[in-house]
Motif scaffolding. Sequence first.
Motif, mmCIF file in Angstrom:
data_model
loop_
_atom_site.group_PDB
_atom_site.id
_atom_site.type_symbol
_atom_site.label_atom_id
_atom_site.label_comp_id
_atom_site.label_asym_id
_atom_site.label_seq_id
_atom_site.Cartn_x
_atom_site.Cartn_y
_atom_site.Cartn_z
ATOM 1 N N MET A 119 81.276 8.731 121.117
ATOM 2 C CA MET A 119 80.332 7.930 120.261
ATOM 3 C C MET A 119 80.390 8.484 118.951
ATOM 4 O O MET A 119 80.421 9.647 118.626
ATOM 5 C CB MET A 119 78.723 8.138 120.729
ATOM 6 C CG MET A 119 78.251 7.638 122.307
ATOM 7 S SD MET A 119 78.472 5.773 122.605
ATOM 8 C CE MET A 119 80.418 5.396 123.117
ATOM 9 N N ASP A 124 74.970 4.928 117.062
ATOM 10 C CA ASP A 124 76.137 4.382 117.745
ATOM 11 C C ASP A 124 75.770 4.797 119.452
ATOM 12 O O ASP A 124 75.827 3.696 120.194
ATOM 13 C CB ASP A 124 77.430 4.899 117.523
ATOM 14 C CG ASP A 124 78.521 4.027 118.434
ATOM 15 O OD1 ASP A 124 78.582 3.062 118.453
ATOM 16 O OD2 ASP A 124 79.547 4.983 118.630
ATOM 17 N N THR A 125 75.350 6.160 119.527
ATOM 18 C CA THR A 125 74.919 6.374 120.964
ATOM 19 C C THR A 125 73.704 5.533 121.402
ATOM 20 O O THR A 125 73.805 4.859 122.646
ATOM 21 C CB THR A 125 74.597 7.792 121.090
ATOM 22 O OG1 THR A 125 75.769 8.793 120.505
ATOM 23 C CG2 THR A 125 74.208 8.296 122.543
ATOM 24 N N HIS A 128 74.735 1.858 122.114
ATOM 25 C CA HIS A 128 75.454 1.586 123.341
ATOM 26 C C HIS A 128 74.624 1.737 124.488
ATOM 27 O O HIS A 128 74.549 1.048 125.469
ATOM 28 C CB HIS A 128 76.461 2.544 123.572
ATOM 29 C CG HIS A 128 77.889 2.048 122.756
ATOM 30 N ND1 HIS A 128 78.179 2.433 121.376
ATOM 31 C CD2 HIS A 128 78.967 1.518 123.094
ATOM 32 C CE1 HIS A 128 79.195 1.857 121.020
ATOM 33 N NE2 HIS A 128 79.607 1.319 121.990
ATOM 34 N N ASP A 132 73.463 -0.760 127.350
ATOM 35 C CA ASP A 132 73.956 -0.648 128.932
ATOM 36 C C ASP A 132 72.567 -0.841 129.799
ATOM 37 O O ASP A 132 72.813 -1.301 130.609
ATOM 38 C CB ASP A 132 74.597 0.695 128.952
ATOM 39 C CG ASP A 132 75.826 1.011 128.431
ATOM 40 O OD1 ASP A 132 76.665 -0.278 128.580
ATOM 41 O OD2 ASP A 132 76.281 1.969 128.165
ATOM 42 N N ARG A 259 80.571 8.581 126.351
ATOM 43 C CA ARG A 259 80.215 7.434 127.285
ATOM 44 C C ARG A 259 81.464 7.480 128.518
ATOM 45 O O ARG A 259 82.506 7.177 127.796
ATOM 46 C CB ARG A 259 80.002 6.126 126.614
ATOM 47 C CG ARG A 259 79.528 4.911 127.435
ATOM 48 C CD ARG A 259 79.400 3.779 126.559
ATOM 49 N NE ARG A 259 78.894 2.640 127.410
ATOM 50 C CZ ARG A 259 79.815 1.672 127.799
ATOM 51 N NH1 ARG A 259 80.857 1.675 127.804
ATOM 52 N NH2 ARG A 259 79.270 0.753 128.252
#
Length: 478
Positions: A119, A124-125, A128, A132, A259
């Motif tokens: 990431m 960004d983490t 995502h 998810d 990830r």
Amino acid sequence: MVATVLLALHLLILTGFTLRILLRDNLSPQARLAWFIVLSALPYVGTAIYFLFGEIDPGKRADMRHKEVFGQIRTKASHLMGAPGDTERLIDPLYRPAFRYAGSINGFHPVAGNSAALMADAADTNAHLIADIDAAQSHVHVLYYIWLDDGTGTDVARALIRAAQRGVTCRAMADGLGSRALIKSSLWQQMKDAGVQMAVALPLDHPIRTLMTSRIDLRNHRKITVIDGQVTYCGSRNSADPEFRVKARYAPWVDIMLRLKGPIVAQNELLFLSDWMQATGEAFDDFVVAEHDTQGGFPAQVIGDGPTERRGATPQLFSGLIACAQETLTLSTPYFVPDATVLDALCSAAHRGVEVTLIFPKVNDSWIVAAASRSYYRRLLSAGCRIHEFKGGLLHAKTLTIDSKVTLIGSSNLDLRSFDLNYENNILLQDAGVTGAVQERQSAYVARSDLITLDLVAAWPPHRRIWNNVIATIGPVL
């Protein structure tokens, strides 16, 4: 008369606790010496500290439950844990000893067929992770040491609420101390009301009982997220904003996250379930863990450590990995208070020609750790290690890369809390691509750091060196 009684009491206390310390076979000589110093200098306060924090024992009930839980997992899910022979088949001979040792800790061995994306940053983490969870169709499992009701923590909670409301099974777990504010908050209750199954790791509901049977500072420091058995996250990030408002003066917290997909997801899920089962009393038959295709991809294995595993597992793992390094070794950690095993391994690697790079935060949220860490600088630098102090916030990333091939990433620091007191989770993998990406991130940390030289350390004033060494001397009891 009163003075005589007090003197006799003083000698009785010192003798009793000294004998107790000498009878403990699992204490290092350094730890014994540190306790003797504390008890001699502060006999009454020292005995109280020893009573509260002197012995690392989660209690017989916790040990029995841990063995029972992992017994169920090994009996019914051993096919997901890998096998010792897989290490010989999948891992480069140079690094097999470390992977073998990792497998001996709690039975997870390398499994092939994995992929991972590093990431970019906290945003960004979060993007995502929320995507998810919003796409989940079966289940979501999360466990965090620190879970705040800030932007990141609330985003995760809201995503779990949305998932539960559309019929996804959501299990959320947080440490009783690290997440104590959230556990008492309306957001926690909102998750419960929406149907999210909630659990507290090592709760503080009965602190007196805990003190009588264990230690109140034994904590679950893990950070695990699993979605539909298909995706998992591993790294240093808690469920909290980089601004980390509970310690805002040290912000931003700089974390790193992978990830991952593949069979490693099932291993991470099994580790989560081991904690969930111990906290809730549920049996393994209540869960379904997915199998994965193992074509292509890189080998990796989960490592779960804690006070109910054997003593010394984490420092021995780090020492084994360090011993495998042939050319380069780069390590980042916010808390560096190594035991003699790890310190000797780092110096030995540098002496035999390995390029050893160590990255620590310049400003630490723990003044104790900061002082103890710097007491080791002269020896490390004299051996040839390179030390960089990161100045762009609190570097919280826990990474180890070796020879551009092997990466260890997760929650473990190189301090005595991670070695002895915390439940930790890490992933050990062999892959040039992922390791290269992590190395690039480590290089970015170095670029934002000050280089610490031997001349600089030698110029420290005597009182600073004395202070660092005093703190390091009693470090084994801190």
